[in-house]
Design a protein around this motif. Structure first.
Motif, PDB file in Angstrom:
ATOM      1  N   PHE A   1     -44.835  13.446  -3.454  1.00 50.13           N
ATOM      2  CA  PHE A   1     -43.900  12.549  -2.710  1.00 50.13           C
ATOM      3  C   PHE A   1     -43.811  12.530  -1.395  1.00 50.13           C
ATOM      4  O   PHE A   1     -43.599  13.898  -1.512  1.00 50.13           O
ATOM      5  CB  PHE A   1     -43.481  11.817  -3.003  1.00 50.13           C
TER       6      PHE A   1
ATOM      7  N   GLU B   1     -41.688   7.663  -0.043  1.00 52.30           N
ATOM      8  CA  GLU B   1     -43.263   8.201   0.593  1.00 52.30           C
ATOM      9  C   GLU B   1     -43.860   8.284  -0.832  1.00 52.30           C
ATOM     10  O   GLU B   1     -44.036   9.568  -0.618  1.00 52.30           O
ATOM     11  CB  GLU B   1     -43.411   8.351   1.904  1.00 52.30           C
ATOM     12  N   SER B   2     -44.491   7.613  -1.663  1.00 45.83           N
ATOM     13  CA  SER B   2     -44.900   7.842  -2.485  1.00 45.83           C
ATOM     14  C   SER B   2     -46.493   7.239  -3.547  1.00 45.83           C
ATOM     15  O   SER B   2     -45.404   5.321  -3.606  1.00 45.83           O
ATOM     16  CB  SER B   2     -43.846   7.857  -3.881  1.00 45.83           C
ATOM     17  N   ARG B   3     -47.071   6.882  -3.008  1.00 50.61           N
ATOM     18  CA  ARG B   3     -48.238   6.591  -3.626  1.00 50.61           C
ATOM     19  C   ARG B   3     -47.965   5.950  -5.295  1.00 50.61           C
ATOM     20  O   ARG B   3     -48.672   4.536  -4.723  1.00 50.61           O
ATOM     21  CB  ARG B   3     -49.411   6.933  -3.567  1.00 50.61           C
ATOM     22  N   LYS B   4     -47.672   6.495  -5.787  1.00 51.33           N
ATOM     23  CA  LYS B   4     -47.684   6.177  -7.460  1.00 51.33           C
ATOM     24  C   LYS B   4     -46.220   5.380  -7.189  1.00 51.33           C
ATOM     25  O   LYS B   4     -46.860   4.333  -8.361  1.00 51.33           O
ATOM     26  CB  LYS B   4     -47.266   7.646  -7.777  1.00 51.33           C
TER      27      LYS B   4
ATOM     28  N   GLY C   1     -41.069   1.858  -0.692  1.00 54.59           N
ATOM     29  CA  GLY C   1     -42.707   0.446  -0.576  1.00 54.59           C
ATOM     30  C   GLY C   1     -40.975  -0.139   0.515  1.00 54.59           C
ATOM     31  O   GLY C   1     -40.189  -0.334   1.368  1.00 54.59           O
TER      32      GLY C   1
ATOM     33  N   TYR D   1     -54.987   2.813  -7.943  1.00 53.46           N
ATOM     34  CA  TYR D   1     -53.820   4.179  -7.795  1.00 53.46           C
ATOM     35  C   TYR D   1     -53.112   3.909  -9.258  1.00 53.46           C
ATOM     36  O   TYR D   1     -52.469   2.100  -9.056  1.00 53.46           O
ATOM     37  CB  TYR D   1     -53.273   4.532  -6.654  1.00 53.46           C
TER      38      TYR D   1
ATOM     39  N   LYS E   1     -60.348   2.342  -4.014  1.00 50.29           N
ATOM     40  CA  LYS E   1     -59.709   2.588  -5.048  1.00 50.29           C
ATOM     41  C   LYS E   1     -58.379   1.964  -5.668  1.00 50.29           C
ATOM     42  O   LYS E   1     -57.901   1.849  -4.511  1.00 50.29           O
ATOM     43  CB  LYS E   1     -59.415   4.025  -4.308  1.00 50.29           C
TER      44      LYS E   1
ATOM     45  N   GLU F   1     -45.682  -2.588  -6.892  1.00 47.65           N
ATOM     46  CA  GLU F   1     -45.764  -3.346  -6.176  1.00 47.65           C
ATOM     47  C   GLU F   1     -46.798  -4.291  -7.885  1.00 47.65           C
ATOM     48  O   GLU F   1     -46.974  -5.422  -7.745  1.00 47.65           O
ATOM     49  CB  GLU F   1     -47.735  -3.203  -5.536  1.00 47.65           C
TER      50      GLU F   1
ATOM     51  N   ASP G   1     -50.883  11.924  -7.816  1.00 49.07           N
ATOM     52  CA  ASP G   1     -50.158  11.594  -7.534  1.00 49.07           C
ATOM     53  C   ASP G   1     -48.961  11.434  -7.487  1.00 49.07           C
ATOM     54  O   ASP G   1     -48.058  10.659  -7.243  1.00 49.07           O
ATOM     55  CB  ASP G   1     -50.815  10.127  -8.675  1.00 49.07           C
TER      56      ASP G   1
ATOM     57  N   GLU H   1     -45.433   3.446  -4.945  1.00 43.11           N
ATOM     58  CA  GLU H   1     -45.500   2.058  -4.503  1.00 43.11           C
ATOM     59  C   GLU H   1     -46.025   1.536  -5.476  1.00 43.11           C
ATOM     60  O   GLU H   1     -46.023   0.095  -5.033  1.00 43.11           O
ATOM     61  CB  GLU H   1     -46.289   2.725  -2.779  1.00 43.11           C
ATOM     62  N   ASP H   2     -47.426   1.608  -5.790  1.00 43.36           N
ATOM     63  CA  ASP H   2     -48.174   0.986  -6.572  1.00 43.36           C
ATOM     64  C   ASP H   2     -47.494   0.711  -7.940  1.00 43.36           C
ATOM     65  O   ASP H   2     -47.494  -0.567  -7.763  1.00 43.36           O
ATOM     66  CB  ASP H   2     -49.357   1.813  -7.466  1.00 43.36           C
TER      67      ASP H   2
END
Length: 435
Positions: free
Chosen positions: A364, A376-379, A425, A353, A351, A385, A361, A381-382
């Motif tokens: 946080f 901390e947040s997937r959105k 991140g 994101y 998957k 990256e 998404d 951090e993505d």
């Protein structure tokens, strides 16, 4: 060297980075963006090669890395996609994800392929981000990392006929007599500790592959002795040739041997009880064999197994061996030449994101470590990256996303002030209050 189990690491190649570039042709004023996209990273693909019979290659090489995609070019040139990495494996190999223990694939056919680690997508160049309000964006994406995982490979020998029986009943001798195989033979238990394969020429134009499998003992289905190392290979055989020492040279009762072996097979896999089976009454050239065979047949009838096919033979004198080969070939002719395989899990792309994916998404969390705030947040951090933070446009866009998500207000409420260090991140930022 026969190796039937291995654990390896596979990693798809990263995608190539997109670039920031602008047209610079003569007489073209204020040339627009021309940064190209990066190429896709190579995937790691396992492919069945019927010429292989063991996993010995994986004993010395445990890491497989596909190549990275090429970086995007100027003039909107797309970076080249990387070549996929093909890894050859023998037929009968089961691929298992080491983390989830999920079966990825059961590889049985020559040429069969499965992607085990997908390459990452290439990053977009700044041409992709041009809009009416931002005609010359300084924004480009980094290539996506390729998928990485640890995989356990388990080989289940692909043989037509499997020899089963207690240790020292004559399985290895029989294989050496009927084929060109040279298994280790000795007058002691567990001479065979790994499967031996041989091609048997029946004599009437037919042939099949026979496997001499390590001897079973009581409790094998629970892993006692060679246990699962042996039983794993029996699952692939289409016909079971049950070899019994009818002379009882080790003092065991032939009938009890028959019952115990079949019990172990059924407890390990109930389907093995339905597999066609021939009983080879071996060592009929020795004293007491005839008398023991008579008693064996009587006990079989009393137990309701009178229909079981029993063939007299001697591996040493070759008495009765040819009849067994003919019968095995006849049974194989009547059975579909399709090995039983385990259920195969769908191999799905991991998957990914992205910024516009789901409302979830936007979730946080914020925690504090000494004087530092960690978001901390997937959105987010993505985003870090995927995008090159050296460009001002990227940073401004990042700040806007944080503001819209409510991260900025949340940090302020938690006590963040000018100069407070914020970590997201692997990056650290300084909190700045705008007037």
């Amino acid at each position: 060297m026969f190796v039937d189990k291995a654990k390896i690491n596979v990693k798809g190649g990263a995608g190539g980075d997109g670039i920031v570039s602008f047209r610079r042709e003569k007489y073209v004023e204020q040339g627009g963006p021309s940064g190209g996209d990066g190429g896709r990273g190579g995937s790691v693909i396992f492919k069945v090669d019927e010429g292989l019979r063991t996993l010995v290659d994986f004993k010395y090489q445990k890491h497989f890395r596909a190549e990275r995609g090429e970086r995007g070019g100027t003039k909107t040139q797309h970076g080249a996609n990387a070549e996929n990495m093909y890894v050859r494996i023998p037929p009968g190999t089961v691929l298992i994800d080491d983390d989830t223990q999920e079966i990825i694939a059961d590889m049985t056919r020559h040429g069969q392929e499965v992607i085990v680690a997908r390459g990452g997508r290439g990053g977009r160049g700044n041409t992709r981000f041009a809009t009416a309000s931002t005609p010359a964006p300084y924004i480009a994406e980094n290539g996506e990392e390729g998928e990485e995982r640890w995989i356990v490979l388990e080989l289940k020998v692909m043989a037509d006929v499997g020899l089963v029986g207690f240790p020292s009943v004559g399985k290895s001798t029989l294989l050496s007599v009927v084929s060109g195989a040279k298994p280790k033979i000795g007058a002691y238990h567990f001479t065979t500790i790994t499967p031996n394969l041989g091609v048997v020429e029946v004599g009437d134009g037919r042939s099949f592959v026979m496997a001499d499998l390590p001897g079973l003992i009581e409790g094998a289905h629970e892993g006692v002795g060679l246990g699962h190392e042996f039983l794993r290979h029996v699952e692939r055989t289409r016909v079971i040739l049950h070899v019994i020492d009818m002379a009882a040279t080790d003092g065991r009762d032939p009938f009890e041997d028959y019952v115990q072996i079949n019990k172990e097979l059924e407890l390990y896999n109930a389907k093995l009880a339905e597999r066609p089976q021939i009983v080879a009454a071996n060592k009929m050239d020795l004293p007491d064999a005839e008398e023991n065979l008579k008693a064996f047949r009587e006990k079989m009838n009393e137990a309701g197994w009178g229909e079981v096919e029993i063939y007299e033979m001697s591996s040493v004198t070759k008495q009765g061996v040819q009849n067994i080969l003919y019968r095995a070939a006849d049974l194989l002719d009547a059975i579909p030449d399709t090995p039983e395989v385990e259920e195969v899990a769908d191999v799905q792309e991991r998957k990914i994101y992205r910024m516009d994916k789901k409302k979830d998404d936007n979730e946080f969390t914020i925690r504090r470590e000494n004087e530092m705030y960690i978001v901390e947040s997937r959105k987010l951090e993505d985003y870090i990256e995927r995008y090159n933070l050296q460009y001002e446009d990227v940073l401004q866009r990042f700040a806007t996303i944080m503001r819209r998500m409510g991260v900025e207000n949340a940090l302020r409420q938690r006590g963040a002030v000018d100069g407070t260090i914020i970590r997201i991140g692997s990056y650290e930022f300084e909190f700045v209050e705008y007037e």
